[in-house]
Design a protein around this motif. Structure first.
Motif, short mmCIF file in Angstrom:
data_model
loop_
_atom_site.label_atom_id
_atom_site.label_comp_id
_atom_site.label_asym_id
_atom_site.label_seq_id
_atom_site.Cartn_x
_atom_site.Cartn_y
_atom_site.Cartn_z
N GLU A 24 0.85 -1.20 0.00
CA GLU A 24 0.00 0.00 0.00
C GLU A 24 0.88 1.24 0.00
O GLU A 24 1.87 1.31 0.73
N HIS A 25 0.51 2.21 -0.85
CA HIS A 25 1.30 3.42 -0.99
C HIS A 25 0.39 4.64 -0.98
O HIS A 25 -0.67 4.64 -1.60
N LEU A 26 0.85 5.69 -0.29
CA LEU A 26 0.20 6.99 -0.30
C LEU A 26 1.03 7.89 -1.21
O LEU A 26 2.25 7.99 -1.04
N LEU A 27 0.39 8.51 -2.20
CA LEU A 27 1.11 9.25 -3.23
C LEU A 27 0.59 10.70 -3.28
O LEU A 27 -0.29 11.03 -4.08
N PRO A 28 1.13 11.58 -2.43
CA PRO A 28 0.63 12.96 -2.35
C PRO A 28 0.82 13.78 -3.62
O PRO A 28 0.06 14.70 -3.88
N THR A 29 1.86 13.49 -4.42
CA THR A 29 2.14 14.30 -5.60
C THR A 29 2.34 13.40 -6.82
O THR A 29 2.64 12.21 -6.68
N PRO A 30 2.22 13.96 -8.03
CA PRO A 30 2.53 13.18 -9.23
C PRO A 30 3.96 12.64 -9.22
O PRO A 30 4.22 11.54 -9.72
N ASP A 31 4.90 13.39 -8.63
CA ASP A 31 6.28 12.89 -8.53
C ASP A 31 6.35 11.63 -7.69
O ASP A 31 7.15 10.73 -7.97
N ASP A 32 5.53 11.54 -6.64
CA ASP A 32 5.48 10.33 -5.82
C ASP A 32 4.95 9.15 -6.63
O ASP A 32 5.42 8.02 -6.49
N THR A 33 3.97 9.43 -7.48
CA THR A 33 3.41 8.38 -8.34
C THR A 33 4.46 7.91 -9.34
O THR A 33 4.64 6.70 -9.56
N GLY B 115 -7.77 10.19 -13.77
CA GLY B 115 -7.03 11.07 -12.88
C GLY B 115 -6.40 10.40 -11.69
O GLY B 115 -5.87 11.06 -10.79
N ALA B 116 -6.40 9.07 -11.65
CA ALA B 116 -5.85 8.35 -10.50
C ALA B 116 -4.33 8.22 -10.56
O ALA B 116 -3.70 7.88 -9.56
N GLY B 117 -3.72 8.48 -11.72
CA GLY B 117 -2.27 8.42 -11.81
C GLY B 117 -1.71 7.29 -12.65
O GLY B 117 -0.52 6.99 -12.57
N LYS B 118 -2.54 6.68 -13.48
CA LYS B 118 -2.08 5.55 -14.29
C LYS B 118 -0.96 5.94 -15.25
O LYS B 118 0.07 5.27 -15.33
N LEU C 92 1.07 -8.27 -12.37
CA LEU C 92 0.92 -7.38 -11.23
C LEU C 92 -0.22 -6.43 -11.53
O LEU C 92 -0.26 -5.79 -12.58
N GLU C 93 -1.15 -6.35 -10.61
CA GLU C 93 -2.25 -5.39 -10.71
C GLU C 93 -1.93 -4.24 -9.76
O GLU C 93 -1.57 -4.45 -8.60
N VAL C 94 -2.02 -3.03 -10.28
CA VAL C 94 -1.81 -1.83 -9.46
C VAL C 94 -3.14 -1.09 -9.42
O VAL C 94 -3.61 -0.58 -10.43
N ARG C 95 -3.75 -1.06 -8.25
CA ARG C 95 -5.03 -0.38 -8.06
C ARG C 95 -4.76 1.03 -7.56
O ARG C 95 -4.31 1.23 -6.44
N LEU C 96 -5.04 1.98 -8.42
CA LEU C 96 -4.81 3.39 -8.10
C LEU C 96 -6.14 4.08 -7.81
O LEU C 96 -7.16 3.74 -8.42
N ASP C 97 -6.11 5.03 -6.91
CA ASP C 97 -7.32 5.79 -6.62
C ASP C 97 -6.92 7.22 -6.29
O ASP C 97 -5.78 7.51 -5.97
N ARG C 98 -7.89 8.09 -6.37
CA ARG C 98 -7.69 9.52 -6.08
C ARG C 98 -8.70 9.91 -5.01
O ARG C 98 -9.91 9.83 -5.22
N ARG C 99 -8.16 10.33 -3.87
CA ARG C 99 -9.03 10.72 -2.76
C ARG C 99 -9.59 12.11 -2.99
O ARG C 99 -9.17 12.84 -3.88
N ASP C 100 -10.55 12.51 -2.14
CA ASP C 100 -11.15 13.83 -2.25
C ASP C 100 -10.15 14.96 -2.07
O ASP C 100 -10.33 16.05 -2.61
N ASP C 101 -9.06 14.71 -1.30
CA ASP C 101 -8.04 15.74 -1.09
C ASP C 101 -6.98 15.72 -2.18
O ASP C 101 -5.93 16.35 -2.06
N ARG D 200 -3.26 10.58 -4.19
CA ARG D 200 -3.49 9.27 -4.82
C ARG D 200 -3.04 8.16 -3.87
O ARG D 200 -2.17 8.37 -3.02
N THR D 201 -3.64 7.00 -4.05
CA THR D 201 -3.23 5.81 -3.32
C THR D 201 -2.98 4.70 -4.33
O THR D 201 -3.53 4.71 -5.43
N ALA D 202 -2.13 3.77 -3.95
CA ALA D 202 -1.85 2.62 -4.81
C ALA D 202 -1.80 1.37 -3.96
O ALA D 202 -1.25 1.37 -2.85
N LEU D 203 -2.40 0.32 -4.47
CA LEU D 203 -2.36 -1.00 -3.83
C LEU D 203 -1.78 -1.96 -4.87
O LEU D 203 -2.32 -2.08 -5.98
N LEU D 204 -0.68 -2.62 -4.52
CA LEU D 204 -0.04 -3.58 -5.41
C LEU D 204 -0.61 -4.96 -5.12
O LEU D 204 -0.53 -5.45 -3.99
N VAL D 205 -1.19 -5.58 -6.13
CA VAL D 205 -1.83 -6.89 -5.97
C VAL D 205 -1.13 -7.88 -6.91
O VAL D 205 -1.37 -7.86 -8.12
#
Length: 151
Positions: free
Chosen positions: A4-13, A37-40, A120-129, A132-137
């Motif tokens: 699990e990853h928290l990605l505050p900026t596009p650079d983090d992604t 817009g999740a960062g794919k 590898l599945e990478v589940r990306l999401d974009r929170r209200d703030d 971005r978050t990423a879950l590696l499956v």
């Protein structure tokens, strides 16, 4: 590597993409899942930069598939958003290039998993703030071992 990853900026992604580039091998399939817009594309840009591809990695939305060469491995970047089903994926002949390249597919869940035995599945999401978050499956023991070994 953490799952699990928290990605505050596009650079983090992009940095997560670069870290994944260190784990990929020829023949690998990475399936990116997430809303607009999740960062794919940003994640794929990080992979491309770390692999050393020559040209900029941009979203292949209108061309569906791009091959980036010149790096450690060729990077096949696919946007499956407009594909209607598995038959459309077959028409792209992606299986012809999967053995010698890394294939990254945006919007590919349920369409491309049959291209390889593992992926590898990478589940990306974009929170209200806007963070971005990423879950590696990992799907398959090879990916399990690589993620666990990169801790």
């Amino acid at each position: 590597m953490r799952r699990e990853h928290l990605l505050p900026t596009p650079d983090d992604t992009r940095a997560l993409g670069a870290a994944l580039a260190g784990l990929v091998r020829a023949g690998d399939l990475v399936v990116l899942v997430g809303p607009l817009g999740a960062g794919k594309t940003a994640l794929t840009q990080g992979m491309g930069e770390a692999l050393g591809v020559r040209e900029p990695v941009t979203s292949p939305t209108f061309v569906i598939s791009r091959v980036h060469r010149g790096g450690r491995l060729p990077l096949v970047h696919v946007d499956a958003y407009r594909l209607g089903g598995v038959a459309d994926v077959d028409d792209l002949d992606l299986d012809a290039s999967t053995e010698e390249s890394v294939t990254v597919v945006e919007w590919g869940q349920g369409l491309v998993e049959q291209l390889t035995d593992e992926h590898l599945e990478v589940r990306l999401d974009r929170r209200d703030d806007d963070v971005r978050t990423a879950l590696l499956v990992p799907h398959g023991p090879g990916w399990e071992q690589r993620l666990d070994g990169a801790a």
